[in-house]
Design a protein around this motif. Structure first.
Motif, mmCIF file in Angstrom:
data_model
loop_
_atom_site.group_PDB
_atom_site.id
_atom_site.type_symbol
_atom_site.label_atom_id
_atom_site.label_comp_id
_atom_site.label_asym_id
_atom_site.label_seq_id
_atom_site.Cartn_x
_atom_site.Cartn_y
_atom_site.Cartn_z
ATOM 1 N N ARG A 134 0.829 -1.212 0.000
ATOM 2 C CA ARG A 134 0.000 0.000 0.000
ATOM 3 C C ARG A 134 0.861 1.258 0.000
ATOM 4 N NH1 ARG A 134 -5.433 -0.132 0.924
ATOM 5 N NH2 ARG A 134 -6.342 -2.208 1.264
ATOM 6 N N CYS A 135 0.246 2.356 -0.394
ATOM 7 C CA CYS A 135 0.910 3.651 -0.412
ATOM 8 C C CYS A 135 1.365 4.003 1.004
ATOM 9 C CB CYS A 135 -0.041 4.722 -0.946
ATOM 10 S SG CYS A 135 0.639 6.399 -0.930
ATOM 11 N N ALA A 142 -3.459 3.895 -0.441
ATOM 12 C CA ALA A 142 -4.057 3.291 -1.636
ATOM 13 C C ALA A 142 -3.498 1.887 -1.856
ATOM 14 C CB ALA A 142 -3.761 4.157 -2.854
ATOM 15 N N TYR A 145 -3.027 -1.809 -6.678
ATOM 16 C CA TYR A 145 -3.571 -1.681 -8.025
ATOM 17 C C TYR A 145 -3.846 -0.229 -8.404
ATOM 18 C CZ TYR A 145 -8.051 -1.809 -5.444
ATOM 19 O OH TYR A 145 -9.082 -1.568 -4.561
ATOM 20 N N ASN A 146 -3.689 0.697 -7.459
ATOM 21 C CA ASN A 146 -3.805 2.123 -7.755
ATOM 22 C C ASN A 146 -2.436 2.801 -7.755
ATOM 23 O OD1 ASN A 146 -6.524 2.327 -8.195
ATOM 24 N ND2 ASN A 146 -7.035 2.993 -6.134
ATOM 25 N N CYS A 170 1.733 6.962 -6.743
ATOM 26 C CA CYS A 170 0.370 6.650 -6.311
ATOM 27 C C CYS A 170 -0.610 7.441 -7.157
ATOM 28 C CB CYS A 170 0.206 6.991 -4.826
ATOM 29 S SG CYS A 170 -1.468 6.672 -4.212
ATOM 30 N N LEU A 171 -1.511 6.761 -7.825
ATOM 31 C CA LEU A 171 -2.506 7.419 -8.674
ATOM 32 C C LEU A 171 -3.592 8.094 -7.856
ATOM 33 C CD1 LEU A 171 -2.900 4.653 -11.412
ATOM 34 C CD2 LEU A 171 -1.419 6.674 -11.455
ATOM 35 N N GLN A 172 -3.668 7.774 -6.576
ATOM 36 C CA GLN A 172 -4.726 8.321 -5.727
ATOM 37 C C GLN A 172 -4.310 9.638 -5.076
ATOM 38 O OE1 GLN A 172 -7.192 5.389 -3.712
ATOM 39 N NE2 GLN A 172 -6.901 6.496 -1.778
#
Length: 214
Positions: A134-135, A142, A145-146, A170-172
């Motif tokens: 995770r981020c 996130a 997969y994000n 991180c795309l989020q």
């Protein structure tokens, strides 16, 4: 007599969805079966799904390695799933197994270990086989997969490939983190090909913090 755990090796293979090998409580129960000497090994899959057509060829080799070629249980996994990229990329494999070791007084004892073998695939969001990564941003967290993963800095190959650091975007939350080292508890599997890793399962609280989960 077999060289592994006794006069015969008793095994259980569970071809079900990933929660059987993935959920910590389930993994602990599978290990208990081996600890109570009901079986010498229990193998289960830990991916989102399990497709027989993909995993059965490697599974057949695993069984053959134990019962025909007299390999130790973990070695049998390394030389079956560890050499089958398609099967391991499809699903990580949980193996709880017993082995016979000798202490300093040369007394034999039965030791049980539970390991996860996985395939490292940055493109699919599985750095070091850890799709639960995770981020690190505490206000984001996130899921993998994000996130977009890439190698960072010098790339290593062969037996040293796990020394290659990674970076992610991180795309989020748009956080970019570079120079992330492979956790010390992630081990490169003995394989002729890179990308295969193993680690004890389930992970501890400290290990989960290392990959941003806790």
């Amino acid at each position: 007599m077999k060289s592994g755990v006794g006069p015969c090796v008793r095994g259980l293979v569970i071809c079900s969805c990933g929660s059987t090998g993935r959920v910590p409580q389930s993994a602990q129960l599978l290990k208990l079966i081996v600890e109570r000497d009901i079986f010498d090994f229990v193998l289960a899959f830990a991916g989102v799904s399990t497709m027989d057509a993909v995993v059965v060829p490697a599974l057949n080799r695993f069984i053959e390695n134990i019962y025909v070629y007299d390999m130790k249980i973990w070695q049998a996994l390394e030389e079956s799933f560890g050499e089958d990229r398609h099967a391991l990329n499809h699903s990580p494999v949980l193996l709880s197994f017993a082995d016979i070791t000798s202490d300093i007084n040369d007394k034999r004892q039965r030791v049980v270990d539970t390991r996860m073998m996985a395939f490292s695939n940055l493109r699919d969001g599985r750095p070091w086989g850890l799709d639960i990564f995770r981020c690190f941003n505490a206000s984001c967290k996130a899921p993998a997969y994000n996130m977009i993963f890439h190698p960072s800095g010098k790339q290593y190959y062969g037996k040293q490939w796990v020394q290659t650091k990674i970076k992610y975007t991180c795309l989020q939350c748009q956080t970019v983190v570079k120079g992330i080292s492979c956790p010390t508890w992630v081990h490169a599997a003995k394989s002729y090909n890179y990308g295969r890793v193993w680690y004890q399962w389930p992970l501890t609280a400290d290990q989960l913090r290392d990959i941003g989960v806790a």
